[in-house]
Write a protein that holds these residues in place. Sequence first.
Motif, PDB file in Angstrom:
ATOM      1  N   GLN A  95      47.332  36.379  41.906  1.00 54.16           N
ATOM      2  CA  GLN A  95      47.721  34.990  42.145  1.00 54.16           C
ATOM      3  C   GLN A  95      46.742  34.114  41.739  1.00 54.16           C
ATOM      4  N   ALA A  96      46.950  33.359  40.662  1.00 55.05           N
ATOM      5  CA  ALA A  96      46.016  32.772  39.607  1.00 55.05           C
ATOM      6  C   ALA A  96      45.728  31.506  40.566  1.00 55.05           C
ATOM      7  N   ALA A  97      46.744  30.779  41.114  1.00 58.63           N
ATOM      8  CA  ALA A  97      46.403  29.610  42.022  1.00 58.63           C
ATOM      9  C   ALA A  97      45.350  29.852  43.059  1.00 58.63           C
ATOM     10  N   SER A  98      45.365  31.164  43.669  1.00 56.68           N
ATOM     11  CA  SER A  98      44.406  31.301  44.637  1.00 56.68           C
ATOM     12  C   SER A  98      43.231  32.191  44.111  1.00 56.68           C
ATOM     13  N   THR A  99      43.203  32.302  42.733  1.00 54.58           N
ATOM     14  CA  THR A  99      41.961  32.867  41.965  1.00 54.58           C
ATOM     15  C   THR A  99      41.846  34.269  42.867  1.00 54.58           C
ATOM     16  N   ARG A 100      42.817  35.070  43.016  1.00 55.32           N
ATOM     17  CA  ARG A 100      42.513  36.670  43.701  1.00 55.32           C
ATOM     18  C   ARG A 100      43.522  37.707  43.454  1.00 55.32           C
ATOM     19  N   PHE A 101      43.486  38.624  43.479  1.00 54.76           N
ATOM     20  CA  PHE A 101      44.396  39.776  43.475  1.00 54.76           C
ATOM     21  C   PHE A 101      44.768  40.047  45.211  1.00 54.76           C
ATOM     22  N   PHE A 102      46.056  40.292  45.357  1.00 52.60           N
ATOM     23  CA  PHE A 102      46.620  40.246  46.577  1.00 52.60           C
ATOM     24  C   PHE A 102      47.727  41.568  46.520  1.00 52.60           C
ATOM     25  N   CYS A 103      47.472  42.348  47.918  1.00 48.11           N
ATOM     26  CA  CYS A 103      48.321  43.287  48.168  1.00 48.11           C
ATOM     27  C   CYS A 103      49.449  42.812  49.121  1.00 48.11           C
ATOM     28  N   ASN A 104      50.409  42.762  48.776  1.00 52.33           N
ATOM     29  CA  ASN A 104      51.661  42.373  49.459  1.00 52.33           C
ATOM     30  C   ASN A 104      52.116  43.467  50.603  1.00 52.33           C
ATOM     31  N   ASN A 105      51.768  44.602  50.266  1.00 51.44           N
ATOM     32  CA  ASN A 105      51.894  45.648  51.381  1.00 51.44           C
ATOM     33  C   ASN A 105      51.280  45.543  52.971  1.00 51.44           C
ATOM     34  N   HIS A 106      49.859  45.208  52.735  1.00 53.91           N
ATOM     35  CA  HIS A 106      49.051  45.131  53.770  1.00 53.91           C
ATOM     36  C   HIS A 106      48.165  43.931  54.072  1.00 53.91           C
ATOM     37  N   GLY A 107      48.405  42.880  53.042  1.00 51.83           N
ATOM     38  CA  GLY A 107      47.441  41.673  52.986  1.00 51.83           C
ATOM     39  C   GLY A 107      46.078  41.737  52.399  1.00 51.83           C
ATOM     40  N   ALA A 108      45.718  42.664  52.083  1.00 54.64           N
ATOM     41  CA  ALA A 108      44.347  42.853  51.391  1.00 54.64           C
ATOM     42  C   ALA A 108      44.202  41.920  50.249  1.00 54.64           C
ATOM     43  N   THR A 109      43.095  41.247  50.200  1.00 53.42           N
ATOM     44  CA  THR A 109      42.851  40.164  49.083  1.00 53.42           C
ATOM     45  C   THR A 109      41.281  40.671  48.650  1.00 53.42           C
ATOM     46  N   PHE A 110      41.318  40.243  47.283  1.00 54.66           N
ATOM     47  CA  PHE A 110      40.000  40.682  46.358  1.00 54.66           C
ATOM     48  C   PHE A 110      39.896  39.333  45.350  1.00 54.66           C
ATOM     49  N   THR A 111      38.715  39.163  45.368  1.00 51.77           N
ATOM     50  CA  THR A 111      38.240  38.015  44.183  1.00 51.77           C
ATOM     51  C   THR A 111      38.634  38.514  42.706  1.00 51.77           C
ATOM     52  N   GLU A 112      38.476  37.645  41.860  1.00 50.25           N
ATOM     53  CA  GLU A 112      38.745  38.131  40.525  1.00 50.25           C
ATOM     54  C   GLU A 112      37.905  39.077  39.880  1.00 50.25           C
ATOM     55  N   LYS A 113      36.703  39.252  40.472  1.00 49.80           N
ATOM     56  CA  LYS A 113      35.654  40.194  40.148  1.00 49.80           C
ATOM     57  C   LYS A 113      35.963  41.525  41.001  1.00 49.80           C
ATOM     58  N   GLY A 114      36.921  41.617  41.958  1.00 53.04           N
ATOM     59  CA  GLY A 114      37.478  42.681  42.461  1.00 53.04           C
ATOM     60  C   GLY A 114      36.786  42.894  43.721  1.00 53.04           C
ATOM     61  N   VAL A 115      36.012  42.102  44.184  1.00 44.32           N
ATOM     62  CA  VAL A 115      35.297  41.970  45.694  1.00 44.32           C
ATOM     63  C   VAL A 115      36.262  41.884  46.627  1.00 44.32           C
ATOM     64  N   VAL A 116      36.231  42.804  47.723  1.00 46.63           N
ATOM     65  CA  VAL A 116      37.305  42.780  48.901  1.00 46.63           C
ATOM     66  C   VAL A 116      36.959  41.187  49.813  1.00 46.63           C
ATOM     67  N   THR A 117      37.928  40.716  49.984  1.00 46.76           N
ATOM     68  CA  THR A 117      37.724  39.390  51.060  1.00 46.76           C
ATOM     69  C   THR A 117      38.404  39.381  51.890  1.00 46.76           C
ATOM     70  N   GLY A 118      39.564  40.317  52.185  1.00 43.37           N
ATOM     71  CA  GLY A 118      40.382  40.309  53.542  1.00 43.37           C
ATOM     72  C   GLY A 118      41.334  41.583  53.523  1.00 43.37           C
ATOM     73  N   GLY A 119      41.702  42.161  54.536  1.00 42.97           N
ATOM     74  CA  GLY A 119      42.415  43.036  54.781  1.00 42.97           C
ATOM     75  C   GLY A 119      42.092  44.659  55.176  1.00 42.97           C
ATOM     76  N   PRO A 120      42.760  45.560  55.284  1.00 39.89           N
ATOM     77  CA  PRO A 120      42.423  46.721  56.030  1.00 39.89           C
ATOM     78  C   PRO A 120      41.282  47.500  55.114  1.00 39.89           C
ATOM     79  N   THR A 121      41.085  47.275  53.920  1.00 37.60           N
ATOM     80  CA  THR A 121      40.292  47.807  53.257  1.00 37.60           C
ATOM     81  C   THR A 121      38.878  47.197  53.204  1.00 37.60           C
ATOM     82  N   SER A 122      37.539  48.078  52.703  1.00 31.99           N
ATOM     83  CA  SER A 122      36.308  47.467  52.733  1.00 31.99           C
ATOM     84  C   SER A 122      35.727  47.930  51.198  1.00 31.99           C
TER      85      SER A 122
END
Length: 141
Positions: A95-122
């Motif tokens: 998601q370029a507008a949000s500068t992140r990677f997003f998991c549609n399945n469970h809502g996990a989010t990651f920065t463009e550097k791959g760092v987890v910022t939310g969701g069920p994973t750490s």
Amino acid sequence: MDRKEFLATMGFGATSLAVLSCLGCGKGSSSTNGSTSAATNVDFTLDLTASANATLTSNGGYLISHGVLVARTAAGAYIAVQESCMHENSPLVYQAASTRFFCNNHGATFTEKGVVTGGPTSRSLTVYNTNVSGTLLRVYS
């Protein structure tokens, strides 16, 4: 053998078969399907003039190749991470507008550097190197 004995024997056999076949299908299974491991020894090149890679010619575009999600940021830089979420191997989107990677399945989010910022994973994503030479984009470990 009477009918009752026959049905009891068949029921036990079917139950045994079902239990044996499901022993490896739990959440912790090491099958490729449930694996959250990233591609290793990554080294491939994408021709940016090829129609299959056309999404990478626009800022915000992305594609999946060789088990890697390759994206072009809103600023025009190329980035690459593993193609699936660290939680249950679900596919990621960029998601370029949000500068992140997003998991549609469970809502996990990651920065463009791959760092987890939310969701069920750490666990953060595996990030790969990118290098542009003319119209060729190399992605490598």
